[in-house]
Scaffold this motif. Structure first.
Motif, PDB file in Angstrom:
ATOM      1  N   ALA A  92       0.851  -1.191   0.000  1.00 38.70           N
ATOM      2  CA  ALA A  92       0.000   0.000   0.000  1.00 38.70           C
ATOM      3  C   ALA A  92       0.884   1.237   0.000  1.00 38.70           C
ATOM      4  CB  ALA A  92      -0.921   0.009   1.212  1.00 38.70           C
ATOM      5  N   ILE A  93       0.331   2.310  -0.531  1.00 39.15           N
ATOM      6  CA  ILE A  93       0.997   3.606  -0.532  1.00 39.15           C
ATOM      7  C   ILE A  93       0.061   4.628   0.101  1.00 39.15           C
ATOM      8  CG2 ILE A  93       1.787   5.531  -1.990  1.00 39.15           C
ATOM      9  CD1 ILE A  93       3.818   3.340  -1.970  1.00 39.15           C
ATOM     10  N   ARG A  94       0.610   5.361   1.071  1.00 43.72           N
ATOM     11  CA  ARG A  94      -0.098   6.482   1.690  1.00 43.72           C
ATOM     12  C   ARG A  94       0.326   7.745   0.944  1.00 43.72           C
ATOM     13  NH1 ARG A  94       1.265   6.634   7.669  1.00 43.72           N
ATOM     14  NH2 ARG A  94      -0.099   4.851   7.642  1.00 43.72           N
ATOM     15  N   SER A  95      -0.664   8.499   0.415  1.00 45.15           N
ATOM     16  CA  SER A  95      -0.344   9.711  -0.324  1.00 45.15           C
ATOM     17  C   SER A  95      -1.529  10.672  -0.302  1.00 45.15           C
ATOM     18  CB  SER A  95       0.007   9.365  -1.779  1.00 45.15           C
ATOM     19  OG  SER A  95       0.338  10.521  -2.509  1.00 45.15           O
ATOM     20  N   ASN A  96      -1.263  11.920   0.067  1.00 44.19           N
ATOM     21  CA  ASN A  96      -2.270  12.991   0.039  1.00 44.19           C
ATOM     22  C   ASN A  96      -3.570  12.622   0.748  1.00 44.19           C
ATOM     23  OD1 ASN A  96      -0.579  14.734  -1.367  1.00 44.19           O
ATOM     24  ND2 ASN A  96      -1.271  13.984  -3.348  1.00 44.19           N
ATOM     25  N   GLY A  97      -3.469  11.958   1.889  1.00 45.89           N
ATOM     26  CA  GLY A  97      -4.648  11.639   2.683  1.00 45.89           C
ATOM     27  C   GLY A  97      -5.386  10.385   2.264  1.00 45.89           C
ATOM     28  N   PHE A  98      -4.839   9.667   1.287  1.00 48.60           N
ATOM     29  CA  PHE A  98      -5.467   8.437   0.811  1.00 48.60           C
ATOM     30  C   PHE A  98      -4.509   7.263   0.963  1.00 48.60           C
ATOM     31  CE2 PHE A  98      -7.756  11.736  -1.420  1.00 48.60           C
ATOM     32  CZ  PHE A  98      -9.064  11.323  -1.311  1.00 48.60           C
ATOM     33  N   LEU A  99      -5.081   6.077   1.000  1.00 49.39           N
ATOM     34  CA  LEU A  99      -4.307   4.851   1.029  1.00 49.39           C
ATOM     35  C   LEU A  99      -4.688   4.039  -0.206  1.00 49.39           C
ATOM     36  CD1 LEU A  99      -2.318   3.113   2.773  1.00 49.39           C
ATOM     37  CD2 LEU A  99      -4.373   1.883   3.559  1.00 49.39           C
ATOM     38  N   PHE A 100      -3.704   3.748  -1.031  1.00 47.67           N
ATOM     39  CA  PHE A 100      -3.900   2.969  -2.255  1.00 47.67           C
ATOM     40  C   PHE A 100      -3.327   1.580  -2.000  1.00 47.67           C
ATOM     41  CE2 PHE A 100      -3.615   7.408  -3.263  1.00 47.67           C
ATOM     42  CZ  PHE A 100      -4.629   7.613  -4.188  1.00 47.67           C
ATOM     43  N   VAL A 101      -4.206   0.579  -1.944  1.00 46.98           N
ATOM     44  CA  VAL A 101      -3.792  -0.773  -1.580  1.00 46.98           C
ATOM     45  C   VAL A 101      -3.682  -1.641  -2.823  1.00 46.98           C
ATOM     46  CG1 VAL A 101      -4.311  -2.814  -0.182  1.00 46.98           C
ATOM     47  CG2 VAL A 101      -4.945  -0.536   0.661  1.00 46.98           C
ATOM     48  N   SER A 102      -2.545  -2.307  -2.967  1.00 45.28           N
ATOM     49  CA  SER A 102      -2.359  -3.262  -4.061  1.00 45.28           C
ATOM     50  C   SER A 102      -3.363  -4.396  -3.926  1.00 45.28           C
ATOM     51  CB  SER A 102      -0.945  -3.858  -4.017  1.00 45.28           C
ATOM     52  OG  SER A 102       0.016  -2.875  -4.281  1.00 45.28           O
ATOM     53  N   GLY A 103      -3.650  -5.064  -5.032  1.00 50.29           N
ATOM     54  CA  GLY A 103      -4.577  -6.182  -5.013  1.00 50.29           C
ATOM     55  C   GLY A 103      -4.147  -7.246  -4.019  1.00 50.29           C
ATOM     56  N   GLN A 104      -5.105  -7.705  -3.216  1.00 48.14           N
ATOM     57  CA  GLN A 104      -4.843  -8.720  -2.198  1.00 48.14           C
ATOM     58  C   GLN A 104      -5.566 -10.011  -2.565  1.00 48.14           C
ATOM     59  OE1 GLN A 104      -2.661  -8.187   0.534  1.00 48.14           O
ATOM     60  NE2 GLN A 104      -2.261  -6.524  -0.908  1.00 48.14           N
ATOM     61  N   VAL A 105      -4.867 -11.104  -2.394  1.00 49.81           N
ATOM     62  CA  VAL A 105      -5.407 -12.425  -2.703  1.00 49.81           C
ATOM     63  C   VAL A 105      -5.387 -13.282  -1.439  1.00 49.81           C
ATOM     64  CG1 VAL A 105      -4.760 -12.362  -5.144  1.00 49.81           C
ATOM     65  CG2 VAL A 105      -3.126 -13.219  -3.453  1.00 49.81           C
ATOM     66  N   GLY A 106      -6.025 -14.431  -1.527  1.00 49.49           N
ATOM     67  CA  GLY A 106      -6.065 -15.353  -0.403  1.00 49.49           C
ATOM     68  C   GLY A 106      -4.844 -16.236  -0.366  1.00 49.49           C
ATOM     69  N   SER A 107      -3.696 -15.614  -0.097  1.00 51.40           N
ATOM     70  CA  SER A 107      -2.428 -16.352  -0.075  1.00 51.40           C
ATOM     71  C   SER A 107      -2.082 -16.764   1.344  1.00 51.40           C
ATOM     72  CB  SER A 107      -1.299 -15.515  -0.677  1.00 51.40           C
ATOM     73  OG  SER A 107      -1.112 -14.331   0.059  1.00 51.40           O
ATOM     74  N   ARG A 108      -1.595 -17.973   1.459  1.00 55.15           N
ATOM     75  CA  ARG A 108      -1.099 -18.475   2.733  1.00 55.15           C
ATOM     76  C   ARG A 108       0.249 -17.832   3.026  1.00 55.15           C
ATOM     77  NH1 ARG A 108      -2.179 -24.865   1.541  1.00 55.15           N
ATOM     78  NH2 ARG A 108      -4.402 -24.869   2.030  1.00 55.15           N
ATOM     79  N   GLU A 109       0.803 -18.111   4.202  1.00 60.17           N
ATOM     80  CA  GLU A 109       2.101 -17.541   4.594  1.00 60.17           C
ATOM     81  C   GLU A 109       3.200 -17.829   3.574  1.00 60.17           C
ATOM     82  OE1 GLU A 109       3.255 -15.498   7.105  1.00 60.17           O
ATOM     83  OE2 GLU A 109       1.136 -15.166   7.474  1.00 60.17           O
ATOM     84  N   ASP A 110       3.151 -19.008   2.949  1.00 61.15           N
ATOM     85  CA  ASP A 110       4.180 -19.357   1.968  1.00 61.15           C
ATOM     86  C   ASP A 110       3.896 -18.782   0.579  1.00 61.15           C
ATOM     87  OD1 ASP A 110       2.121 -20.954   0.993  1.00 61.15           O
ATOM     88  OD2 ASP A 110       3.190 -22.853   1.252  1.00 61.15           O
ATOM     89  N   GLY A 111       2.804 -18.026   0.441  1.00 57.05           N
ATOM     90  CA  GLY A 111       2.463 -17.398  -0.831  1.00 57.05           C
ATOM     91  C   GLY A 111       1.556 -18.240  -1.714  1.00 57.05           C
ATOM     92  N   SER A 112       1.271 -19.469  -1.314  1.00 57.81           N
ATOM     93  CA  SER A 112       0.417 -20.339  -2.129  1.00 57.81           C
ATOM     94  C   SER A 112      -1.059 -19.989  -1.925  1.00 57.81           C
ATOM     95  CB  SER A 112       0.664 -21.809  -1.771  1.00 57.81           C
ATOM     96  OG  SER A 112       0.232 -22.075  -0.452  1.00 57.81           O
ATOM     97  N   PRO A 113      -1.893 -20.285  -2.942  1.00 50.65           N
ATOM     98  CA  PRO A 113      -3.316 -19.984  -2.825  1.00 50.65           C
ATOM     99  C   PRO A 113      -4.028 -20.914  -1.845  1.00 50.65           C
ATOM    100  CG  PRO A 113      -2.698 -20.411  -5.126  1.00 50.65           C
ATOM    101  CD  PRO A 113      -1.535 -20.778  -4.268  1.00 50.65           C
ATOM    102  N   GLU A 114      -4.941 -20.363  -1.090  1.00 48.84           N
ATOM    103  CA  GLU A 114      -5.854 -21.170  -0.284  1.00 48.84           C
ATOM    104  C   GLU A 114      -6.751 -21.897  -1.287  1.00 48.84           C
ATOM    105  OE1 GLU A 114      -7.583 -23.041   2.571  1.00 48.84           O
ATOM    106  OE2 GLU A 114      -6.067 -21.568   3.129  1.00 48.84           O
TER     107      GLU A 114
END
Length: 134
Positions: free
Chosen positions: A24-46
């Motif tokens: 995510a990036i905080r800029s000018n009072g907003f938070l722009f969050v990158s796409g989030q997926v259902g990844s486990r700790e190791d990065g694999s898909p649930e």
């Protein structure tokens, strides 16, 4: 010129650094969050779709919390769904648990053919509370 401040949730920093993007990036009072997926700790898909959507929201909420806000501060949502015709109902049954009360954020839904092994991704823009907007 606006200043970009990266926001990282606890843990998982190596994943973002390896792939060369910020969660995510905080800029000018907003938070722009990158796409989030259902990844486990190791990065694999649930593997289970219901659980994958819940985990995507948990990952999203961890980033929002790291920035000092919550889903209540979200003003715009984009979701990406692989084969939405067959997955939409399953996904939309989970959303009310995380969506909160009206007024709801704006929403754009996009059907895609590939999400790196995932079936659902959520990307948001949030308005940061005034106390932490800078």
């Amino acid at each position: 010129m606006s200043i970009r401040k990266a926001v990282f949730p606890a843990g998982r920093r190596a994943l973002y650094e390896r792939n060369r993007y910020s969660p995510a990036i905080r800029s000018n009072g907003f938070l722009f969050v990158s796409g989030q997926v259902g990844s486990r700790e190791d990065g694999s898909p649930e593997p289970d779709l219901d659980s994958q959507v819940r985990l995507a929201f948990e990952n999203l909420n961890a980033i929002l919390a790291a920035a000092g806000c919550s889903f209540k501060d979200v003003i715009d949502v984009t979701v990406f769904i692989v084969d939405p015709e067959t997955r939409f109902d399953t996904i939309w049954k989970v959303l009310p648990e995380y969506w909160g009360e009206a007024p709801y954020p704006t929403l754009t839904g996009i059907g895609v053919t590939w999400l790196y092994g995932f079936q659902f991704e959520i990307k948001v823009i949030a308005k940061l509370p005034e106390a932490i907007a800078s």
